[in-house]
Write a protein that holds these residues in place. Structure first.
Motif, PDB file in Angstrom:
ATOM      1  N   GLU A  38       3.737  70.845  -5.481  1.00 22.11           N
ATOM      2  CA  GLU A  38       4.893  71.582  -6.000  1.00 22.11           C
ATOM      3  C   GLU A  38       4.478  72.954  -6.509  1.00 22.11           C
ATOM      4  O   GLU A  38       5.194  73.946  -6.313  1.00 22.11           O
ATOM      5  CB  GLU A  38       5.571  70.777  -7.127  1.00 22.11           C
ATOM      6  CG  GLU A  38       6.256  69.515  -6.643  1.00 22.11           C
ATOM      7  CD  GLU A  38       7.259  69.791  -5.536  1.00 22.11           C
ATOM      8  OE1 GLU A  38       8.135  70.684  -5.723  1.00 22.11           O
ATOM      9  OE2 GLU A  38       7.184  69.142  -4.469  1.00 22.11           O
ATOM     10  N   LEU A  39       3.328  73.029  -7.162  1.00 16.63           N
ATOM     11  CA  LEU A  39       2.830  74.317  -7.632  1.00 16.63           C
ATOM     12  C   LEU A  39       2.536  75.247  -6.462  1.00 16.63           C
ATOM     13  O   LEU A  39       2.892  76.441  -6.487  1.00 16.63           O
ATOM     14  CB  LEU A  39       1.557  74.104  -8.453  1.00 16.63           C
ATOM     15  CG  LEU A  39       0.860  75.366  -8.954  1.00 16.63           C
ATOM     16  CD1 LEU A  39       1.676  76.044 -10.047  1.00 16.63           C
ATOM     17  CD2 LEU A  39      -0.547  75.030  -9.473  1.00 16.63           C
ATOM     18  N   LYS A  41       3.821  75.401  -3.589  1.00 17.58           N
ATOM     19  CA  LYS A  41       5.037  75.907  -2.947  1.00 17.58           C
ATOM     20  C   LYS A  41       5.481  77.235  -3.558  1.00 17.58           C
ATOM     21  O   LYS A  41       6.103  78.064  -2.882  1.00 17.58           O
ATOM     22  CB  LYS A  41       6.168  74.879  -3.062  1.00 17.58           C
ATOM     23  CG  LYS A  41       5.975  73.630  -2.221  1.00 17.58           C
ATOM     24  CD  LYS A  41       7.114  72.642  -2.470  1.00 17.58           C
ATOM     25  CE  LYS A  41       6.917  71.361  -1.656  1.00 17.58           C
ATOM     26  NZ  LYS A  41       7.998  70.355  -1.925  1.00 17.58           N
ATOM     27  N   GLN A  42       5.143  77.421  -4.837  1.00 17.23           N
ATOM     28  CA  GLN A  42       5.545  78.621  -5.558  1.00 17.23           C
ATOM     29  C   GLN A  42       4.448  79.678  -5.602  1.00 17.23           C
ATOM     30  O   GLN A  42       4.725  80.851  -5.851  1.00 17.23           O
ATOM     31  CB  GLN A  42       5.939  78.251  -6.998  1.00 17.23           C
ATOM     32  CG  GLN A  42       6.959  77.136  -7.124  1.00 17.23           C
ATOM     33  CD  GLN A  42       8.269  77.462  -6.436  1.00 17.23           C
ATOM     34  OE1 GLN A  42       8.729  78.612  -6.486  1.00 17.23           O
ATOM     35  NE2 GLN A  42       8.878  76.488  -5.790  1.00 17.23           N
ATOM     36  N   ARG A  43       3.188  79.255  -5.377  1.00 16.71           N
ATOM     37  CA  ARG A  43       2.065  80.168  -5.564  1.00 16.71           C
ATOM     38  C   ARG A  43       1.146  80.142  -4.330  1.00 16.71           C
ATOM     39  O   ARG A  43       0.418  79.180  -4.113  1.00 16.71           O
ATOM     40  CB  ARG A  43       1.269  79.794  -6.803  1.00 16.71           C
ATOM     41  CG  ARG A  43       2.109  79.822  -8.076  1.00 16.71           C
ATOM     42  CD  ARG A  43       1.247  79.740  -9.296  1.00 16.71           C
ATOM     43  NE  ARG A  43       2.029  79.756 -10.514  1.00 16.71           N
ATOM     44  CZ  ARG A  43       1.544  80.001 -11.719  1.00 16.71           C
ATOM     45  NH1 ARG A  43       0.253  80.248 -11.871  1.00 16.71           N
ATOM     46  NH2 ARG A  43       2.329  79.994 -12.774  1.00 16.71           N
ATOM     47  N   PRO A 170       0.959  72.826 -13.815  1.00 14.36           N
ATOM     48  CA  PRO A 170       1.478  74.202 -13.907  1.00 14.36           C
ATOM     49  C   PRO A 170       1.008  74.938 -15.158  1.00 14.36           C
ATOM     50  O   PRO A 170       0.865  76.170 -15.136  1.00 14.36           O
ATOM     51  CB  PRO A 170       3.002  74.019 -13.914  1.00 14.36           C
ATOM     52  CG  PRO A 170       3.228  72.604 -14.341  1.00 14.36           C
ATOM     53  CD  PRO A 170       2.052  71.830 -13.835  1.00 14.36           C
ATOM     54  N   ASP A 174      -1.005  78.625 -15.249  1.00 18.58           N
ATOM     55  CA  ASP A 174      -0.572  79.797 -16.002  1.00 18.58           C
ATOM     56  C   ASP A 174      -1.680  80.353 -16.893  1.00 18.58           C
ATOM     57  O   ASP A 174      -1.629  81.518 -17.305  1.00 18.58           O
ATOM     58  CB  ASP A 174       0.634  79.460 -16.877  1.00 18.58           C
ATOM     59  CG  ASP A 174       1.907  79.271 -16.067  1.00 18.58           C
ATOM     60  OD1 ASP A 174       1.969  79.774 -14.931  1.00 18.58           O
ATOM     61  OD2 ASP A 174       2.843  78.622 -16.579  1.00 18.58           O
TER      62      ASP A 174
END
Length: 333
Positions: A38-39, A41-43, A170, A174
């Motif tokens: 899931e991470l 997919k965004q990064r 996540p 960060d």
């Protein structure tokens, strides 16, 4: 071979089973692997790297979703850490997996010199922490927290359950800088969701209050501490549980606030040797601040541990729920 011997069923060993879920306990499958997908997919900078242990660290889930961002380095943990450092220098954010013994003992110098010294953004996520395998000292990372607490620039995390692991992924993405995280893999228990828990990097959380005993715990020992509190409640012993997932940096403010409350036995519980882990970190914090409650440790001994089935070993070394209940009762009597 006699007929009786030939017909005797083979007993299955649980020595290598890393799941510590109790019978009937709610679990979630491979929370780290799914959270990393899931991470990613965004990064686009997130990559997965391992040393021949993708299947055994739940990284195979990431490999299936992002095969072009998955790097299998073979049985070469030092190479794995050096390559991760190189990837981080080029702008990637590597999530590196192996067993905790291999990272803490075999590849320590490579982490120290190629990752931590340059404060690189590499996340080292390691399975079989402490006594979560019965394969003996070659696979039991009973001293990993002590080793990694001593490494400058490194954040050290010991999650309790699947709920927390999903939130940690996540959160550490960060955080800019190297992280060592203990990993619970496979079917991981769900516990903290029942307490409305939210992970915050560097923060301890009071999960339940109590007037007679304060258990300061980390990792799987928090789920044990919560079970112990329920058991002792039946004997009218009031137990508080303070969960400390971030070993470094330590939330000294919360620990001191809770330890200053008078009349409570303070017990630190960890799936780690008594030397160099959370227990010594808490003890140092208390003494250096002049806070001196009655203090005890529940931890693994300073010894090479036996091989065998996990329930047997957890009883033997005092970190099972029943053993903890008996130990705390003895201290209170």
């Amino acid at each position: 071979m006699s007929q009786a011997t030939a017909q005797k069923p083979r007993l299955k060993t649980s020595a290598m089973i890393a799941s510590i879920a109790g019978e009937g306990q709610a679990t979630r499958s491979a929370p780290f692997g799914h959270a990393l997908v899931e991470l990613a997919k965004q990064r686009a900078e997130v990559v997965g790297m391992t040393a021949d242990l993708g299947k055994y660290t739940d990284l195979h889930i990431f490999a299936k979703a992002f095969p072009e961002r998955y790097y299998q380095m073979g049985m070469a943990e030092q190479l794995l850490m050096g390559a991760a450092a190189g990837m981080a220098h080029e702008g990637a954010q590597p999530f590196v997996t192996t067993y905790a013994v291999f990272a803490s003992r075999r590849a320590y110098d490579f982490i120290h010199q190629t990752i931590a010294e340059d404060n690189l953004d590499v996340k080292i996520v390691c399975a079989l922490p402490g006594l979560t395998t019965g394969y003996g000292p070659s696979h039991q990372a009973a001293e990993d927290l002590a080793l990694f607490r001593a490494m400058p620039n490194l954040t050290v995390i010991d999650p309790c359950d699947a709920h927390e692991i999903e939130q940690i992924v996540p959160a550490i993405a960060d955080h800019r800088g190297p992280v060592y995280m203990r990993l619970l893999r496979g079917n991981v228990p769900l516990v903290l969701d029942q307490y409305g828990y939210r992970f915050e990097l560097g923060r301890a959380k009071l999960l339940r209050d109590g007037a007679e005993v304060l258990i300061i715990s980390t990792g799987i020992m928090t789920m044990r501490a919560l079970d112990v509190a329920k058991e002792l409640e039946q004997d009218r012993v009031d137990v508080a549980v303070l969960h400390v997932p971030t070993i470094k940096p330590l939330d000294t403010v919360t620990i001191l606030r809770e330890a200053r409350r008078s009349g409570r036995l303070v017990v630190v519980a960890e799936n780690h040797t008594t030397i160099g882990g959370l227990g010594e970190a808490v003890a140092t914090t208390l003494l250096s601040s002049g806070v001196t409650p009655p203090f005890r440790q529940i931890a693994l001994p300073d010894a090479f541990l036996d091989a065998g089935a996990l329930p047997t070993l957890h009883d033997r070394y005092g970190i099972s729920t029943n053993a903890m209940v008996d130990t705390i009762k003895g201290w209170l009597s």
